[in-house]
Design a protein around this motif. Structure first.
Motif, PDB file in Angstrom:
ATOM      1  N   THR A 159       4.580  -5.046   2.294  1.00 44.52           N
ATOM      2  CA  THR A 159       4.087  -5.845   1.178  1.00 44.52           C
ATOM      3  C   THR A 159       5.273  -6.396   0.400  1.00 44.52           C
ATOM      4  N   ARG A 160       5.219  -7.672   0.050  1.00 50.15           N
ATOM      5  CA  ARG A 160       6.275  -8.283  -0.762  1.00 50.15           C
ATOM      6  C   ARG A 160       6.022  -7.953  -2.226  1.00 50.15           C
ATOM      7  N   VAL A 161       7.059  -7.435  -2.902  1.00 47.25           N
ATOM      8  CA  VAL A 161       6.992  -7.064  -4.330  1.00 47.25           C
ATOM      9  C   VAL A 161       7.836  -8.070  -5.090  1.00 47.25           C
ATOM     10  N   GLY A 162       7.177  -8.878  -5.904  1.00 43.51           N
ATOM     11  CA  GLY A 162       7.911  -9.936  -6.595  1.00 43.51           C
ATOM     12  C   GLY A 162       8.458 -10.932  -5.586  1.00 43.51           C
ATOM     13  N   ASP A 163       9.684 -11.391  -5.860  1.00 41.11           N
ATOM     14  CA  ASP A 163      10.325 -12.337  -4.959  1.00 41.11           C
ATOM     15  C   ASP A 163      11.528 -11.743  -4.253  1.00 41.11           C
ATOM     16  N   ASP A 164      11.901 -10.490  -4.599  1.00 40.76           N
ATOM     17  CA  ASP A 164      13.167  -9.958  -4.106  1.00 40.76           C
ATOM     18  C   ASP A 164      13.030  -8.635  -3.363  1.00 40.76           C
ATOM     19  N   MET A 165      11.838  -8.072  -3.230  1.00 45.94           N
ATOM     20  CA  MET A 165      11.696  -6.744  -2.642  1.00 45.94           C
ATOM     21  C   MET A 165      10.579  -6.728  -1.596  1.00 45.94           C
ATOM     22  N   LEU A 166      10.738  -5.836  -0.598  1.00 49.67           N
ATOM     23  CA  LEU A 166       9.702  -5.530   0.381  1.00 49.67           C
ATOM     24  C   LEU A 166       9.392  -4.041   0.296  1.00 49.67           C
ATOM     25  N   LEU A 167       8.112  -3.713   0.222  1.00 50.40           N
ATOM     26  CA  LEU A 167       7.655  -2.330   0.223  1.00 50.40           C
ATOM     27  C   LEU A 167       7.130  -1.999   1.621  1.00 50.40           C
ATOM     28  N   TRP A 168       7.772  -1.007   2.276  1.00 48.19           N
ATOM     29  CA  TRP A 168       7.409  -0.595   3.631  1.00 48.19           C
ATOM     30  C   TRP A 168       6.645   0.721   3.536  1.00 48.19           C
ATOM     31  N   LYS A 169       5.418   0.719   4.109  1.00 41.51           N
ATOM     32  CA  LYS A 169       4.577   1.906   4.081  1.00 41.51           C
ATOM     33  C   LYS A 169       4.213   2.272   5.522  1.00 41.51           C
ATOM     34  N   PHE A 170       4.480   3.533   5.911  1.00 42.19           N
ATOM     35  CA  PHE A 170       4.236   3.995   7.272  1.00 42.19           C
ATOM     36  C   PHE A 170       3.240   5.160   7.213  1.00 42.19           C
ATOM     37  N   GLU A 171       2.028   4.920   7.794  1.00 41.98           N
ATOM     38  CA  GLU A 171       0.975   5.927   7.801  1.00 41.98           C
ATOM     39  C   GLU A 171       0.895   6.568   9.184  1.00 41.98           C
ATOM     40  N   THR A 172       0.897   7.877   9.239  1.00 42.36           N
ATOM     41  CA  THR A 172       0.759   8.621  10.493  1.00 42.36           C
ATOM     42  C   THR A 172      -0.563   9.357  10.500  1.00 42.36           C
ATOM     43  N   THR A 173      -1.102   9.555  11.718  1.00 45.19           N
ATOM     44  CA  THR A 173      -2.373  10.258  11.874  1.00 45.19           C
ATOM     45  C   THR A 173      -2.112  11.753  11.901  1.00 45.19           C
ATOM     46  N   ASP A 174      -2.663  12.446  10.983  1.00 47.47           N
ATOM     47  CA  ASP A 174      -2.481  13.892  10.913  1.00 47.47           C
ATOM     48  C   ASP A 174      -3.425  14.580  11.892  1.00 47.47           C
ATOM     49  N   ALA A 175      -2.914  15.584  12.588  1.00 47.84           N
ATOM     50  CA  ALA A 175      -3.722  16.315  13.569  1.00 47.84           C
ATOM     51  C   ALA A 175      -4.952  16.930  12.916  1.00 47.84           C
ATOM     52  N   SER A 176      -4.804  17.422  11.700  1.00 51.30           N
ATOM     53  CA  SER A 176      -5.953  18.048  11.024  1.00 51.30           C
ATOM     54  C   SER A 176      -7.048  17.022  10.767  1.00 51.30           C
ATOM     55  N   ASP A 177      -6.645  15.801  10.419  1.00 51.29           N
ATOM     56  CA  ASP A 177      -7.649  14.754  10.231  1.00 51.29           C
ATOM     57  C   ASP A 177      -8.347  14.428  11.545  1.00 51.29           C
ATOM     58  N   LEU A 178      -7.581  14.391  12.649  1.00 44.56           N
ATOM     59  CA  LEU A 178      -8.171  14.090  13.941  1.00 44.56           C
ATOM     60  C   LEU A 178      -9.160  15.167  14.359  1.00 44.56           C
ATOM     61  N   VAL A 179      -8.825  16.419  14.102  1.00 50.49           N
ATOM     62  CA  VAL A 179      -9.734  17.516  14.437  1.00 50.49           C
ATOM     63  C   VAL A 179     -11.008  17.428  13.611  1.00 50.49           C
ATOM     64  N   ALA A 180     -10.856  17.143  12.326  1.00 44.74           N
ATOM     65  CA  ALA A 180     -12.036  17.026  11.471  1.00 44.74           C
ATOM     66  C   ALA A 180     -12.927  15.862  11.926  1.00 44.74           C
ATOM     67  N   THR A 181     -12.292  14.746  12.289  1.00 45.08           N
ATOM     68  CA  THR A 181     -13.073  13.602  12.758  1.00 45.08           C
ATOM     69  C   THR A 181     -13.807  13.924  14.048  1.00 45.08           C
ATOM     70  N   THR A 182     -13.116  14.591  14.979  1.00 41.20           N
ATOM     71  CA  THR A 182     -13.740  14.942  16.251  1.00 41.20           C
ATOM     72  C   THR A 182     -14.891  15.923  16.043  1.00 41.20           C
ATOM     73  N   THR A 183     -14.712  16.864  15.148  1.00 36.74           N
ATOM     74  CA  THR A 183     -15.779  17.825  14.848  1.00 36.74           C
ATOM     75  C   THR A 183     -17.026  17.113  14.334  1.00 36.74           C
ATOM     76  N   ALA A 184     -16.812  16.149  13.440  1.00 37.01           N
ATOM     77  CA  ALA A 184     -17.951  15.410  12.893  1.00 37.01           C
ATOM     78  C   ALA A 184     -18.623  14.561  13.974  1.00 37.01           C
ATOM     79  N   LEU A 185     -17.838  13.998  14.879  1.00 34.21           N
ATOM     80  CA  LEU A 185     -18.411  13.167  15.934  1.00 34.21           C
ATOM     81  C   LEU A 185     -19.266  14.000  16.883  1.00 34.21           C
ATOM     82  N   ILE A 186     -18.772  15.168  17.289  1.00 38.25           N
ATOM     83  CA  ILE A 186     -19.509  15.983  18.248  1.00 38.25           C
ATOM     84  C   ILE A 186     -20.806  16.510  17.645  1.00 38.25           C
ATOM     85  N   ALA A 187     -20.751  16.921  16.403  1.00 35.37           N
ATOM     86  CA  ALA A 187     -21.935  17.501  15.775  1.00 35.37           C
ATOM     87  C   ALA A 187     -22.905  16.460  15.252  1.00 35.37           C
TER      88      ALA A 187
END
Length: 800
Positions: A159-187
């Protein structure tokens, strides 16, 4: 930093002293100017002092203001760093120059330090993708992309912040979130959809306890869909029989056996386990391999003429019958281990996947085409199906040789292509013949007004000569498309070869030796001698070029042979294309290197040539093919066992009917008309839709003394003849819009039954024979000259 500040203060002090000195000098100069103008010392001194005070105040403000501004624009990154550290995602901030301004601890953990985006230690492809996203963010304000960091999927948002900066955001998939999602899908509902497809799914903790399961699993394992199964031991719901088959403990050993599949989910010893259970198909009531009954099954497979092979669950061959080994070209001394060892590299993956699928229990048979490594040009159809009850065998593989089917398909496609190109060539030749008729006709008319030695005579004659060459090209196109006008005669092949031998000796040159051999008992054939000579010359010259291409100075031998081929010999040949009958064969062979295998099927295709650009049009052999086929014959090309190639032509023996009358003695030919001579009398109706052809034909006939009436189509001709006396001759084009020539003639014959007809057309007479099959009709092919038109009209009127 302190030293830098002191240095800055000292610099500003020096500048201030210099400015004050200059301002004092300016004040003194200004006071002196006032004293000189007014003469009042008090006023001059006051004015100078005021100038010093004002200038000093301005200098003080200018010296103090930049420092304040610098201090005001210097950012404090402490707050930004604290905010970034509070985020669970990796955060980094870069400036316009691409320098890293700040980053949080999560960023350091993911990228093992503080590298500057997009140079994060990624491969070239991902680095380029991340850099492109950064440039897009500068341009559009934001961008996103996905990258892979040491096997982990990371979503990058810039994301561009103002005219002089870039904000870099890196999201990773947490294993615990994946397990919770899979549990909800199966049930949930997704697990129910799996159950409707017959898949029982369960998510297990590392110690084998059930964390979630779909309704079908709970119903089969516990007897009720809503049973509380979470936390219970998965293994307690299953039992194994003596054959190693798995069953639900509740259903007993008599229940349906199960296939247990562990789905790769997450890496690590403490990762949850995703398990899917499928019902095994009931086993076939066949004995296992190794028993006495199984030996009978194997013997039966060995006796079957169909190529069959048995493959185990691991994809290895268990057994193959003799028909399979012959069809696949298997070496008995070193048989292949896997089916993929038999096929070319491109087909290995598809065959292996199909074998693996049926080995795992797929129930429906499938077919796929493959190519064996020994014969990559011949595709083979492979059929696969599951095999149960045959011990180690899990897949039954059979072969179907589709080479003949593919060959027939290629032949049909080739015939269709040849027919389409032939129709195109015939249409082009027809239109071109109309144009050439006008050109040649006008040249003839102009030559009647010029004599040899005239300044324009040579130019006109050159145009006519080139037009005749173009007419020869259209004859080639018509010959290729089997639409040329032939003048067949009953003749003997040795007579044709004798006529063309002297020409061949000059064409072949001194280094190529010509050998002519004639057989005995040759039957007569019916063909156009001129076209047959063209076939012989074309094949002989091609043989010469093939030999000289290999050895420019060595030459070789071209052999022309004729022989009689009886119906009995044809029957022994077992040739599908050649019908049984008596033939006279013409064979032309050379001592070159032969025709390459990949070129041999294409040699009769139009515009196909192996010669260099500018040295061949590709119409030669296609023209030969068209002439032979239009003459009712057959031509075959082959490579000789030793060296060289041979073309064999089979022409059917002509058998005259028993009651056929003897040919009449031709009358003495009338003398040809000299240019400009007038001798015709009578009225001719000329019907032609092409204006340029109609104009030149009308002028040519008028110059010969005829009275000419013209019409642009059949309907106009009928309208012209209504209520008129019968003309002496009707000359008409065959193919015309609205009403064609034959239809018009049939209407005219109702009014004038004995009216002679002369048809003219750019299409071949043989092609139009069915439509112009009318009594007292002659035919003149286009292009024609003025003299040919005049002679044709005279001949038809003379036979009236």
């Amino acid at each position: 930093m302190a030293a830098l500040a002191l240095s800055d203060v000292a610099t500003r002090g020096s500048v201030a002293r210099l400015i004050l000195a200059l301002s004092a000098a300016c004040a003194v100069a200004a006071g002196g100017l006032i004293l000189w103008a007014v003469g009042d010392w008090i006023l001059a001194a006051g004015f100078g002092a005021a100038a010093v005070i004002v200038i000093g105040a301005v200098v003080a403000v200018r010296l103090l203001l930049p420092a304040a501004q610098v201090a005001a624009t210097e950012p404090d990154w402490t707050v930004a760093h604290a905010i970034a550290s509070a985020s669970p995602d990796a955060i980094a901030l870069t400036d316009r120059a691409g320098r890293l301004v700040c980053a949080n601890d999560r960023y350091q953990a993911i990228f093992r330090g503080y590298p500057t985006p997009p140079n994060l230690g990624l491969d070239d492809v991902q680095g380029d993708r991340l850099g492109a996203a950064g440039r897009q963010a500068w341009r559009d304000g934001d961008a996103r992309t996905d990258i892979d960091v040491r096997g982990n999927a990371v979503e990058a948002t810039i994301t561009r912040v103002g005219d002089d900066m870039l904000l870099w955001k890196f999201e990773t998939t947490d294993a615990s979130d994946l397990v919770a999602t899979t549990t909800a899908l199966i049930a949930g509902p997704d697990g129910d959809r799996l159950g409707s497809a017959g898949i029982m799914a369960a998510l297990l903790s590392p110690d084998g306890r059930i964390r979630a399961a779909n309704r079908v699993f709970r119903a089969r394992a516990m007897g009720q869909e809503d049973g509380a199964i979470e936390g219970r031991d998965f293994a307690r719901f299953l039992v194994t029989d003596s054959a190693g088959l798995v069953h639900f403990e509740r259903e007993g050993l008599s229940g349906t056996s199960l296939r247990v599949l562990q789905v790769p989910f997450l890496d690590g010893d403490d990762a949850p386990i995703l398990v899917a259970l499928l019902d095994e198909e009931p086993a076939m009531a066949l004995p296992a391999i190794g028993s006495s009954a199984a030996s009978h099954v194997r013997s039966l497979i060995a006796l079957l003429p169909v190529p069959l092979a048995l493959i185990d669950r691991d994809g290895r061959f268990v057994h193959m019958n003799d028909a399979f080994t012959r069809a696949a070209g298997v070496d008995a001394a070193a048989p292949p281990l896997y089916p993929g060892d038999l096929v070319v590299r491109e087909d290995k993956g598809a065959l292996a996947d199909s074998v693996r699928r049926f080995g795992a229990g797929a129930g429906h048979a499938t077919q796929l085409p493959v190519r064996f490594a020994e014969r990559p040009e011949e595709p083979v159809q492979v059929s696969l199906t599951g095999a149960r009850g045959l011990g180690d065998a899990a897949v039954l593989m059979s072969l179907k040789d589709s080479s003949e089917e593919g060959k027939l398909k290629r032949q049909v496609a080739q015939a269709t292509k040849m027919q389409a190109v032939g129709q195109l060539a015939g249409g082009v030749a027809h239109d071109f013949n109309n144009i050439l008729t006008a050109i040649i006709g006008h040249c003839d008319l102009m030559l009647m007004r010029h004599t040899p030695g005239d300044s324009d005579y040579d130019d006109i004659h050159q145009i006519r000569t080139n037009s005749n060459r173009a007419a020869g090209l259209t004859r080639q196109l018509l010959a290729f498309s089997r639409q040329q006008t032939l003048r067949p005669q009953v003749l003997q092949l040795p007579d044709v070869i004798s006529e063309v031998s002297n020409l061949l000796k000059r064409l072949l040159g001194e280094t190529v030796h010509l050998v002519v051999q004639h057989g005995r008992g040759l039957g007569p054939v019916r063909a156009d001698p001129g076209q047959l000579e063209q076939v012989v010359v074309n094949l002989a010259v091609n043989a010469r070029d093939a030999m000289l291409a290999v050895s420019p100075n060595g030459g070789g031998t071209v052999t022309i042979e004729t022989s009689a081929v009886t119906a009995r010999a044809v029957r022994k040949m077992e040739e599908d294309v050649l019908p049984v009958g008596d033939y006279t064969a013409l064979r032309i062979s050379d001592t070159g290197t032969g025709i390459p295998a990949d070129v041999l099927p294409k040699i009769f295709e139009p515009f196909f040539t192996t010669k260099e650009v500018g040295k061949g049009t590709g119409l030669g052999l296609s023209t030969v093919y068209g002439i032979i086929k239009q003459s009712g014959g057959y031509i075959f090309a082959e490579n000789l066992p030793g060296s060289g190639a041979a073309f064999t032509i089979y022409l059917p023996v002509h058998a005259a009917s028993a009651g056929a009358p003897a040919p009449a003695t031709p009358a003495a030919a009338a003398p040809k008309v000299k240019a400009g001579e007038t001798w015709g009398t009578g009225t001719i109706l000329l019907v032609e839709d092409e204006d340029m052809v109609r104009a030149v034909a009308e002028r040519a006939l008028v110059r010969q003394g005829y009275t000419v009436l013209t019409a642009e189509n059949g309907e106009a001709a009928l309208e012209l003849l209504r209520g008129q006396a019968a003309p002496d001759l009707l000359i008409s084009d065959v193919v015309m819009p609205l009403m064609d020539g034959p239809t018009m003639v049939r209407h005219v014959r109702k009014q004038f039954p004995n009216l002679p007809i002369l048809f003219m057309s750019g299409y071949a007479e043989e092609q139009l024979r069915r439509s112009i099959d009318i009594d007292n009709v002659a035919f003149l092919p286009k292009p024609f000259s003025v003299q040919q038109l005049a002679e044709a009209a005279r001949d038809v009127l003379a036979a009236k």
